[in-house]
Design an enzyme around this catalytic site. Structure first.
Site, PDB file in Angstrom:
ATOM      1  CB  SER A 151      -1.983  -3.742   2.315  1.00  0.00           C
ATOM      2  OG  SER A 151      -0.877  -4.526   2.698  1.00  0.00           O
ATOM      3  CD  GLN A 195      -5.428  -1.168   9.368  1.00  0.00           C
ATOM      4  OE1 GLN A 195      -6.080  -2.088   9.859  1.00  0.00           O
ATOM      5  NE2 GLN A 195      -4.105  -1.168   9.362  1.00  0.00           N
ATOM      6  CB  ALA A 232      -0.928  -0.002   1.207  1.00  0.00           C
ATOM      7  CG  ASN A 238      -2.945   3.404  10.814  1.00  0.00           C
ATOM      8  OD1 ASN A 238      -3.423   4.526  10.608  1.00  0.00           O
ATOM      9  ND2 ASN A 238      -1.679   3.228  11.149  1.00  0.00           N
ATOM     10  CB  THR A 294       8.884  -9.543 -12.624  1.00  0.00           C
ATOM     11  OG1 THR A 294       9.673  -9.204 -13.758  1.00  0.00           O
ATOM     12  CG2 THR A 294       8.405 -10.978 -12.742  1.00  0.00           C
ATOM     13  CB  CYS A 299       3.899   6.489  14.490  1.00  0.00           C
ATOM     14  SG  CYS A 299       3.269   6.519  12.805  1.00  0.00           S
TER      15      CYS A 299
END
Length: 359
Positions: A182, A165, A68, A137, A220, A303
């Protein structure tokens, strides 16, 4: 070990692991190669792309990325010239990237929600992009994404939703133009994310090379990671109602179990219930985590990006430094049982209260 850190990452679903395994053991072909093994790998990636898209709006393309963070960087750096409007509680991947542009960062209220009148006054002509996180989050607060997207469109701006989230946990509004997600937040593998780009939206590539993804992302792809993400997304869609109800039940049970001395950080009403961010006056969180090493949870004052910086989110909702330092974050979901959550909360509460007695 009782694992209560679902906002950091989620346990890999057994079904996702099973889907990945053949592509790690023997089916190692490059999905961008023209030979038969390459075409088989490409087909597996296509299936995964469709599965990931199943939880996203229609009329757009899923572009796989390394995660993400890359997706958010690409969205913010890839839009045309103009102002960016975002919120003070956004992830560092948004705030730090937006800081390279002309950006206005909007304050939020004590519940973590942005005031729509403030947003309306700030989202004006000349704005190129509005960015807001669907589910925070750190404190779990849900933003009024649909309303913010409508404001962006009224002035000709695009709307970016950090849905890391929220993807697979709450509904993603159709009004979004760009959506970052994600894999490892929904019981998929680490190392893969995606940027959903609405049809007609053009971005400047973040990385140049082969341009393997339709939106212009080069590199790739890993069929194994894609397969794991796809199956994780498919299961999340199938279990959407059950997972949501389970998280809500755990949340209610947790609040009922703890005493009123524990204060909830963030909104209780506009919230994803798999996030429980709490504070207790005078709590020494570092000591608490040291005493309870067989319970995995997060210090609310740090954090969540892992940078070690103090939580800008708790500061943004008006907490003092002392209140932030006395906060913890508990995250739970599909594989968390109510018995283990209550057992963990009992031990956390007992250890926290013992600090007060010792003091």
């Amino acid at each position: 070990m009782i694992y209560l850190d679902y906002q950091a990452t989620t346990p890999l679903a057994p079904e996702a692991f099973a889907a990945m395994r053949p592509w790690l053991e023997s089916n190692f072909a490059n999905p961008h190669s023209a030979h038969a093994p390459g075409r088989a790998a490409k087909a597996a990636v296509a299936v995964a792309r469709d599965q990931v898209a199943g939880l996203l709006p229609e009329h757009g393309d899923v572009n796989f990325t390394s995660g993400a963070t890359e997706a958010l960087n690409w969205a913010i750096k890839g839009v045309g010239p103009g102002r960016i409007v975002t919120l003070a509680t956004e992830h560092a991947a948004v705030l730090d990237t937006a800081a390279t542009r002309d950006v206005e960062v909007l304050a939020v209220g004590p519940d973590g929600r942005v005031d729509l009148d403030l947003a309306r006054a700030s989202i004006r002509p000349g704005t190129a992009l509005v960015s807001a996180m669907l589910v925070n989050n750190e404190i779990g607060t849900i933003q009024p994404v649909a309303e913010l997207a409508a404001m962006a469109h009224q002035v000709g701006a695009l709307f970016l939703c950090d849905a890391v989230q929220g993807y697979g946990r709450v509904l993603i509004p159709e009004e979004c133009d760009l959506i970052a997600i994600s894999a490892h937040k929904i019981h998929g593998p680490k190392g893969l994310g995606a940027l959903w780009i609405r049809d007609g939206v053009k971005l400047t590539p973040l990385m140049h090379g082969g341009g393997q993804e339709s939106g212009g992302r080069s590199g790739t792809l890993s069929p194994a990671l894609c397969a794991g993400f796809g199956v994780a997304a498919r299961i999340a869609k199938e279990r959407f109602g059950a997972d949501h109800a389970h998280a809500e039940q755990l949340f209610r049970a947790a609040l009922a179990h703890l005493g009123p001395e524990w204060v909830l950080n963030g909104s209780e009403d506009h919230r994803y219930h798999g996030n429980l961010n709490l504070r207790l006056e005078g709590l020494d969180v570092a000591r608490l985590m040291s005493d309870l090493r067989d319970i995995a949870f997060s210090a609310g004052s740090a954090c969540a990006s892992g940078s070690g910086r103090p939580s800008h989110v708790l500061h943004a909702i008006g907490l003092s430094a002392a209140e932030a330092r006395s906060s913890i974050r508990l995250g739970f979901g599909r594989y968390t049982t109510e018995d283990e959550l209550i057992a963990a909360l009992t031990r956390i509460d007992t250890a926290a209260r013992s600090q007060k007695v010792a003091a």
